[in-house]
Scaffold this motif. Sequence first.
Motif, PDB file in Angstrom:
ATOM      1  N   SER A 360     -81.222 -17.075  27.065  1.00  0.00           N
ATOM      2  CA  SER A 360     -80.280 -16.783  25.981  1.00  0.00           C
ATOM      3  C   SER A 360     -80.965 -16.721  24.628  1.00  0.00           C
ATOM      4  O   SER A 360     -80.481 -16.064  23.704  1.00  0.00           O
ATOM      5  CB  SER A 360     -79.160 -17.829  25.957  1.00  0.00           C
ATOM      6  N   ILE A 363     -81.537 -13.381  23.237  1.00  0.00           N
ATOM      7  CA  ILE A 363     -80.379 -12.605  22.816  1.00  0.00           C
ATOM      8  C   ILE A 363     -79.703 -13.199  21.591  1.00  0.00           C
ATOM      9  O   ILE A 363     -79.290 -12.482  20.681  1.00  0.00           O
ATOM     10  CB  ILE A 363     -79.348 -12.527  23.969  1.00  0.00           C
ATOM     11  N   THR A 376     -73.070  -8.465  20.859  1.00  0.00           N
ATOM     12  CA  THR A 376     -74.103  -8.864  21.810  1.00  0.00           C
ATOM     13  C   THR A 376     -73.496  -9.232  23.151  1.00  0.00           C
ATOM     14  O   THR A 376     -74.060  -8.933  24.212  1.00  0.00           O
ATOM     15  CB  THR A 376     -74.899 -10.061  21.257  1.00  0.00           C
ATOM     16  N   THR A 377     -72.329  -9.871  23.120  1.00  0.00           N
ATOM     17  CA  THR A 377     -71.633 -10.209  24.364  1.00  0.00           C
ATOM     18  C   THR A 377     -71.251  -8.944  25.123  1.00  0.00           C
ATOM     19  O   THR A 377     -71.474  -8.836  26.340  1.00  0.00           O
ATOM     20  CB  THR A 377     -70.368 -11.034  24.069  1.00  0.00           C
ATOM     21  N   SER A 380     -74.328  -7.247  26.498  1.00  0.00           N
ATOM     22  CA  SER A 380     -74.868  -7.990  27.643  1.00  0.00           C
ATOM     23  C   SER A 380     -74.030  -7.775  28.892  1.00  0.00           C
ATOM     24  O   SER A 380     -74.570  -7.564  29.992  1.00  0.00           O
ATOM     25  CB  SER A 380     -74.930  -9.487  27.312  1.00  0.00           C
ATOM     26  N   LEU A 383     -74.869  -4.235  30.090  1.00  0.00           N
ATOM     27  CA  LEU A 383     -76.226  -4.115  30.636  1.00  0.00           C
ATOM     28  C   LEU A 383     -76.380  -4.882  31.943  1.00  0.00           C
ATOM     29  O   LEU A 383     -77.077  -4.434  32.858  1.00  0.00           O
ATOM     30  CB  LEU A 383     -77.246  -4.609  29.606  1.00  0.00           C
ATOM     31  N   LEU A 384     -75.717  -6.037  32.045  1.00  0.00           N
ATOM     32  CA  LEU A 384     -75.808  -6.812  33.283  1.00  0.00           C
ATOM     33  C   LEU A 384     -75.173  -6.067  34.443  1.00  0.00           C
ATOM     34  O   LEU A 384     -75.585  -6.241  35.592  1.00  0.00           O
ATOM     35  CB  LEU A 384     -75.161  -8.186  33.097  1.00  0.00           C
ATOM     36  N   SER A 394     -71.731  -9.944  36.746  1.00  0.00           N
ATOM     37  CA  SER A 394     -71.852  -9.687  35.325  1.00  0.00           C
ATOM     38  C   SER A 394     -70.894 -10.565  34.527  1.00  0.00           C
ATOM     39  O   SER A 394     -71.256 -11.118  33.479  1.00  0.00           O
ATOM     40  CB  SER A 394     -71.574  -8.211  35.028  1.00  0.00           C
ATOM     41  N   THR A 398     -72.607 -13.329  32.082  1.00  0.00           N
ATOM     42  CA  THR A 398     -72.341 -13.152  30.654  1.00  0.00           C
ATOM     43  C   THR A 398     -71.610 -14.357  30.085  1.00  0.00           C
ATOM     44  O   THR A 398     -71.925 -14.843  28.991  1.00  0.00           O
ATOM     45  CB  THR A 398     -71.509 -11.874  30.397  1.00  0.00           C
ATOM     46  N   ILE A 401     -74.064 -17.302  29.747  1.00  0.00           N
ATOM     47  CA  ILE A 401     -75.043 -17.148  28.675  1.00  0.00           C
ATOM     48  C   ILE A 401     -74.433 -17.473  27.309  1.00  0.00           C
ATOM     49  O   ILE A 401     -75.059 -18.138  26.477  1.00  0.00           O
ATOM     50  CB  ILE A 401     -75.618 -15.716  28.677  1.00  0.00           C
ATOM     51  N   SER A 423     -66.096  -5.460  28.569  1.00  0.00           N
ATOM     52  CA  SER A 423     -67.391  -4.867  28.902  1.00  0.00           C
ATOM     53  C   SER A 423     -67.675  -4.917  30.398  1.00  0.00           C
ATOM     54  O   SER A 423     -67.743  -3.881  31.062  1.00  0.00           O
ATOM     55  CB  SER A 423     -68.509  -5.574  28.131  1.00  0.00           C
TER      56      SER A 423
END
Length: 488
Positions: A360, A363, A376-377, A380, A383-384, A394, A398, A401, A423
């Motif tokens: 973490s 990030i 950023t959340t 992430s 992207l995860l 994911s 997420t 993290i 997301s």
Amino acid sequence: MKHKGNGKILIALIPVIVLVGLLALDISIFGSDAILGPSQVSLLVATGICVWLSMWRYKTPWSTFEDAIRSNVGDVTNAIVILLLIGALSGAWTVSGIVPTFIYYGLKIISPKVFLLSACALCALVSLMVGSSWTTIATIGVALMGIGKAEGFSDGLIAGAIISGAYFGDKISPLSDTTVMASSINRVPLFSHIRYLMVTTVPSITITLIVFTVLGLSRQGAPAAQVEQYAQALDRTFNLSPWLMVVPLVTAWLIARKRPALIVLAISTVLASVFALIFQPDLVAGIGEKIVQGSRAKVFFAGTMESVYNSVTLATGNAEVDALVSTRGMLGMLNTIYLIICGMCFGGCMRASGMLREISRLILPLARRRFGLVSTTVASGTLLNGIVSDQYLSIILTSDIFRDTYDKEGYERRLLSRSVEDSATVTSPLFPWSSCGMTQSTILHVPTLAYLPYCFFNWISPLMSITVAAIGYKIFKKPENSGPDEQI
């Protein structure tokens, strides 16, 4: 608990790299069936590597991991019960005729002049009722693909409308396992999570429907016979009645009164089971007679129990409609529960070892303020999906993290759970190699990259989440000394 030397980022990345590699292998071999077991095994293997590295490199005692696993799994016990009740509710609502009634009248609204709007809205309605994007796409979505092609729309555009609508329900339906997972692992009450999701979801689906309306207005065509065949199959099989809407109305009233999710789901399941006996006695009896022979009371009891706990397939005379009204019951939720437990074991051990904290740190420097934290959340979570190829993982990773950061910065946990859903849930079908991407592409026979530009809801949702964070609309810091469950 602090562990000497666990600042080595390369060591912390080893379990994640192993997990990504194993999941990629799982997906390449098993496809969408990876969720039935291979993904869970991969999680446990990665968990074992995490524990071994930490015990060997940092001398972390085994009891630390036991406590972490016990705590993490304990946090989702409520979610497990909710998932079981969701399975029961899904079966009861289908056998009683509630879901078929919604679908029947939904099919009636399809007009060639507004096909894309109707397709998106219908899939949104069905997925909201059944809580599953996969079921919606694999059934009504397949029919809509045929209709759309006959109307002259491109495959990618049709698929985009279908997927956009299907993931609307997957995101906010109380029957959706991703919705339950995102709320429960962050200890946010389910219906509070759903209400907070509306802040970003309603604008996203509104924009989506407007776009599909504009794109579809220039098209003309005749009504497709396939829609009428679906409607006739439902009408033949079920006693469709407006009185069946009493159950959804009572459920909506209980939700509006902010009753606990377990109570709402339990009452709704019981009511639907009673309505099944009243409106669909022959269907219930037919299910029960496959299990037991005897008095009418025994047959009805067996049929009712079977419809809420087991998978049930009803013969409607139409194979696609059979798939649409098939139910998974409580047993159908066990693979998801299995995945949740394994995911919580991995997350707990990564946290206990200090590895998650080290990762973490790569990030979190970007997440010092509200906009940066939410952005950023969202990034992430998206992207995860591309890294681990699974929306469930994911959501779990997420949340793990960022959870401590949201608490440290004083933001409500529902902001985290919403950002994760905005997301991780909706972007899952946009990656060709992910389980969702491969499944939807296979079902609809449309390459992922062909429908990706038209999945407006799926990529507007994360952008809307970031936009709302930039504005600061309804984003609050929780009162001092309040716990995770006191934020709402």
